[in-house]
Motif scaffolding. Structure first.
Motif, PDB file in Angstrom:
ATOM      1  N   GLY A 129      11.831  18.584 -45.073  1.00 33.50           N
ATOM      2  CA  GLY A 129      11.169  17.331 -45.439  1.00 33.50           C
ATOM      3  C   GLY A 129      11.573  16.192 -44.519  1.00 33.50           C
ATOM      4  N   LEU A 130      12.856  16.103 -44.238  1.00 31.19           N
ATOM      5  CA  LEU A 130      13.325  15.055 -43.324  1.00 31.19           C
ATOM      6  C   LEU A 130      12.803  15.269 -41.908  1.00 31.19           C
ATOM      7  CD1 LEU A 130      17.033  14.678 -44.510  1.00 31.19           C
ATOM      8  CD2 LEU A 130      15.166  13.046 -44.812  1.00 31.19           C
ATOM      9  N   ALA A 131      12.822  16.503 -41.435  1.00 28.48           N
ATOM     10  CA  ALA A 131      12.370  16.796 -40.073  1.00 28.48           C
ATOM     11  C   ALA A 131      10.887  16.484 -39.905  1.00 28.48           C
ATOM     12  CB  ALA A 131      12.652  18.256 -39.725  1.00 28.48           C
ATOM     13  N   VAL A 132      10.070  16.925 -40.842  1.00 27.97           N
ATOM     14  CA  VAL A 132       8.634  16.681 -40.744  1.00 27.97           C
ATOM     15  C   VAL A 132       8.339  15.189 -40.882  1.00 27.97           C
ATOM     16  CG1 VAL A 132       6.409  17.102 -41.877  1.00 27.97           C
ATOM     17  CG2 VAL A 132       7.991  18.986 -41.498  1.00 27.97           C
ATOM     18  N   GLY A 133       9.037  14.535 -41.793  1.00 29.94           N
ATOM     19  CA  GLY A 133       8.831  13.099 -41.961  1.00 29.94           C
ATOM     20  C   GLY A 133       9.159  12.320 -40.698  1.00 29.94           C
ATOM     21  N   LYS A 134      10.273  12.637 -40.087  1.00 28.44           N
ATOM     22  CA  LYS A 134      10.669  11.939 -38.854  1.00 28.44           C
ATOM     23  C   LYS A 134       9.737  12.290 -37.696  1.00 28.44           C
ATOM     24  CE  LYS A 134      14.158   9.770 -40.523  1.00 28.44           C
ATOM     25  NZ  LYS A 134      14.271   8.312 -40.543  1.00 28.44           N
ATOM     26  N   ALA A 135       9.262  13.534 -37.660  1.00 26.05           N
ATOM     27  CA  ALA A 135       8.325  13.920 -36.597  1.00 26.05           C
ATOM     28  C   ALA A 135       7.008  13.154 -36.741  1.00 26.05           C
ATOM     29  CB  ALA A 135       8.077  15.418 -36.626  1.00 26.05           C
ATOM     30  N   LEU A 136       6.522  13.030 -37.960  1.00 29.05           N
ATOM     31  CA  LEU A 136       5.287  12.281 -38.166  1.00 29.05           C
ATOM     32  C   LEU A 136       5.477  10.801 -37.846  1.00 29.05           C
ATOM     33  CD1 LEU A 136       3.937  13.925 -41.430  1.00 29.05           C
ATOM     34  CD2 LEU A 136       3.085  14.194 -39.111  1.00 29.05           C
ATOM     35  N   GLU A 137       6.648  10.296 -38.167  1.00 32.26           N
ATOM     36  CA  GLU A 137       6.970   8.915 -37.823  1.00 32.26           C
ATOM     37  C   GLU A 137       6.967   8.721 -36.302  1.00 32.26           C
ATOM     38  OE1 GLU A 137      10.903   6.500 -38.693  1.00 32.26           O
ATOM     39  OE2 GLU A 137      10.098   7.431 -40.503  1.00 32.26           O
ATOM     40  N   ALA A 138       7.563   9.675 -35.594  1.00 35.23           N
ATOM     41  CA  ALA A 138       7.600   9.594 -34.130  1.00 35.23           C
ATOM     42  C   ALA A 138       6.206   9.717 -33.532  1.00 35.23           C
ATOM     43  CB  ALA A 138       8.509  10.688 -33.575  1.00 35.23           C
TER      44      ALA A 138
END
Length: 76
Positions: A27-36
């Motif tokens: 969840g954290l990885a996907v969230g940060k990737a989408l943010e980037a």
């Protein structure tokens, strides 16, 4: 409580904790990737590739825990 029942209780708990950790990590990885990607859309290909590799490594934790679960269940 004997060793067999301790294995029987602790192995599913360990797999559950590993799955919980993997879920939080993904969840954290996907969230940060989408943010980037939202900040730099032109770099989306590189970001997604790195995120997928990271997600595979995160999921490996749960697979390792599941393998250990089956090994422990075979001993009881």
């Amino acid at each position: 409580m004997d060793v067999g029942s301790a294995y029987a209780l602790s192995a599913p708990v360990a797999v559950g904790l590993a799955a919980l950790g993997s879920g939080i990590g993904l969840g954290l990885a996907v969230g940060k990737a989408l943010e980037a990607i939202g900040r730099q859309p032109e770099a989306s290909g590189k970001i997604l590739t790195i995120m997928i590799v990271g997600a595979a490594l995160i999921e490996a934790l749960t697979i390792y825990a599941l393998i250990i679960f089956f090994i422990v269940q075979g001993r009881t």
